[in-house]
Design a protein around this motif. Structure first.
Motif, PDB file in Angstrom:
ATOM      1  N   UNK A 245     -15.551  11.191 -15.048  1.00  0.00           N
ATOM      2  CA  UNK A 245     -14.825  12.448 -14.933  1.00  0.00           C
ATOM      3  C   UNK A 245     -13.608  12.212 -14.053  1.00  0.00           C
ATOM      4  N   UNK A 246     -12.475  12.727 -14.461  1.00  0.00           N
ATOM      5  CA  UNK A 246     -11.240  12.484 -13.708  1.00  0.00           C
ATOM      6  C   UNK A 246     -10.582  13.804 -13.301  1.00  0.00           C
ATOM      7  N   UNK A 247      -9.911  13.749 -12.182  1.00  0.00           N
ATOM      8  CA  UNK A 247      -9.105  14.856 -11.688  1.00  0.00           C
ATOM      9  C   UNK A 247      -7.697  14.309 -11.495  1.00  0.00           C
ATOM     10  N   UNK A 248      -6.723  14.935 -12.127  1.00  0.00           N
ATOM     11  CA  UNK A 248      -5.347  14.457 -12.018  1.00  0.00           C
ATOM     12  C   UNK A 248      -4.834  14.676 -10.596  1.00  0.00           C
ATOM     13  N   UNK A 249      -4.192  13.657 -10.054  1.00  0.00           N
ATOM     14  CA  UNK A 249      -3.601  13.724  -8.724  1.00  0.00           C
ATOM     15  C   UNK A 249      -2.296  14.519  -8.808  1.00  0.00           C
ATOM     16  N   UNK A 250      -2.311  15.727  -8.292  1.00  0.00           N
ATOM     17  CA  UNK A 250      -1.179  16.628  -8.410  1.00  0.00           C
ATOM     18  C   UNK A 250       0.039  16.251  -7.596  1.00  0.00           C
ATOM     19  N   UNK A 251      -0.045  15.212  -6.767  1.00  0.00           N
ATOM     20  CA  UNK A 251       1.123  14.794  -5.998  1.00  0.00           C
ATOM     21  C   UNK A 251       2.156  14.073  -6.876  1.00  0.00           C
ATOM     22  N   UNK A 252       1.726  13.589  -8.044  1.00  0.00           N
ATOM     23  CA  UNK A 252       2.663  12.933  -8.954  1.00  0.00           C
ATOM     24  C   UNK A 252       3.389  13.981  -9.791  1.00  0.00           C
TER      25      UNK A 252
ATOM     26  N   UNK B 282       0.813  -1.219   0.000  1.00  0.00           N
ATOM     27  CA  UNK B 282       0.000   0.000   0.000  1.00  0.00           C
ATOM     28  C   UNK B 282       0.851   1.275   0.000  1.00  0.00           C
ATOM     29  N   UNK B 283       2.120   1.159   0.386  1.00  0.00           N
ATOM     30  CA  UNK B 283       2.925   2.336   0.673  1.00  0.00           C
ATOM     31  C   UNK B 283       3.074   3.309  -0.488  1.00  0.00           C
ATOM     32  N   UNK B 284       3.336   2.855  -1.734  1.00  0.00           N
ATOM     33  CA  UNK B 284       3.481   3.831  -2.821  1.00  0.00           C
ATOM     34  C   UNK B 284       2.203   4.631  -3.069  1.00  0.00           C
ATOM     35  N   UNK B 285       1.054   3.985  -2.911  1.00  0.00           N
ATOM     36  CA  UNK B 285      -0.225   4.678  -3.121  1.00  0.00           C
ATOM     37  C   UNK B 285      -0.454   5.686  -2.001  1.00  0.00           C
ATOM     38  N   UNK B 286      -0.142   5.302  -0.773  1.00  0.00           N
ATOM     39  CA  UNK B 286      -0.297   6.219   0.353  1.00  0.00           C
ATOM     40  C   UNK B 286       0.625   7.430   0.210  1.00  0.00           C
ATOM     41  N   UNK B 287       1.830   7.194  -0.262  1.00  0.00           N
ATOM     42  CA  UNK B 287       2.795   8.281  -0.419  1.00  0.00           C
ATOM     43  C   UNK B 287       2.259   9.364  -1.357  1.00  0.00           C
ATOM     44  N   UNK B 288       1.590   8.931  -2.424  1.00  0.00           N
ATOM     45  CA  UNK B 288       1.080   9.879  -3.420  1.00  0.00           C
ATOM     46  C   UNK B 288      -0.389  10.253  -3.197  1.00  0.00           C
TER      47      UNK B 288
END
Length: 272
Positions: A209-216, A188-194
């Motif tokens: 509808x999608x919203x880009x995850x800005x943590x990447x 789970x860790x990589x997903x939690x990190x981002x």
């Protein structure tokens, strides 16, 4: 009032008042867990408007008819059912936490998994990142991003090397089963990190509808897909996976030994 989960092929019922599942004897299960919003802190784009104690999804693990126990032990597989509640957390639909699977012993590919939608509509966010095990998560290299729509009675094999989460893309609760290889470790860790996978997903008038995850730092454009059958791998729509595994367990050997089946699994995604 109880209604039967017909697509499971098993005597499993859902209580429409409580939302919980009921198994008819002799079916048993090994464990049950509720995942609340507080346990998924940071995985949604914005959870500030929701109750931290809100139930996001339930998991029933190790469902089995005792007479099938030897078969499941022989292959080292497990059959689970997850119920993702209806509604939104902020601007996105409710979903599972998201994770990656461990690599096989040869470290060629990660271990796949079969998901079968029993009720509702699932949107499986699939995110390829071959270096997800590197502890320097800042350098995660996401090379592909797919949102696969799977309707009730259909199934999907999560491709090797793809992290994934399951989004409730319908109006009521989403109920899906999974057939998994028990030795597979979950990361789970990589997903939690981002703070989630690469996109946050909502559905409006049946449109994704999608919203880009800005943590990447960098992401490929998300592609939409539907799914196709593959009889050789035991996946026939409206043929319950549990029953197909019992009839033809050898068809599902890709779960523990995927190398020869990667192209076949990828071809089951009809990318738009």
């Amino acid at each position: 009032m109880l209604h039967k989960l017909e697509n499971s092929g098993l005597p499993i019922y859902r209580d429409d008042e409580t939302g919980k599942l009921a198994l008819e004897a002799p079916l048993t299960y090994k464990g049950f867990a509720e995942k609340t919003l507080s346990q998924m802190k940071g995985l949604f784009a914005d959870d500030s408007g929701n109750d931290p104690n809100e139930n996001i999804y339930d998991v029933y693990r190790g469902i089995m008819d005792p007479k099938d126990e030897e078969l499941f032990q022989t292959y080292d597989y497990q059959y689970d059912i997850t119920v993702v509640k209806s509604g939104n957390v902020g601007m996105e639909r409710k979903k599972t936490s998201g994770h990656y699977h461990s690599y096989n012993e040869m470290r060629t590919y990660t271990i796949p998994e079969v998901y079968e939608v029993l009720e509702g509509t699932a949107l499986f966010v699939l995110q390829r990142a071959d270096n997800f095990e590197d502890t320097d998560y800042e350098n995660l290299d996401v090379s592909d991003l797919i949102i696969a729509r799977v309707e009730a009675g259909q199934a999907i094999i999560v491709p090797p090397n793809y992290g994934h989460c399951s989004v409730n893309g319908g109006e009521g609760d989403l109920i899906f089963s999974n057939l998994a290889y028990v030795p597979c470790r979950i990361d789970y860790a990589p997903v939690q990190y981002y703070h989630g996978l690469g996109v946050y997903v909502d559905v409006h008038e049946n449109e994704i509808q999608t919203i880009v995850n800005g943590y990447y730092n960098k992401l490929p454009k998300a592609k939409l897909a539907t799914v196709k059958e593959n009889a050789a791998l035991g996946i026939l729509f409206h043929h319950p996976v549990y029953q197909e595994f019992k009839k033809r367990p050898e068809a599902f050997t890709f779960l523990g030994n995927v190398d020869a089946y990667v192209e076949d699994i990828m071809s089951m995604l009809d990318i738009k």
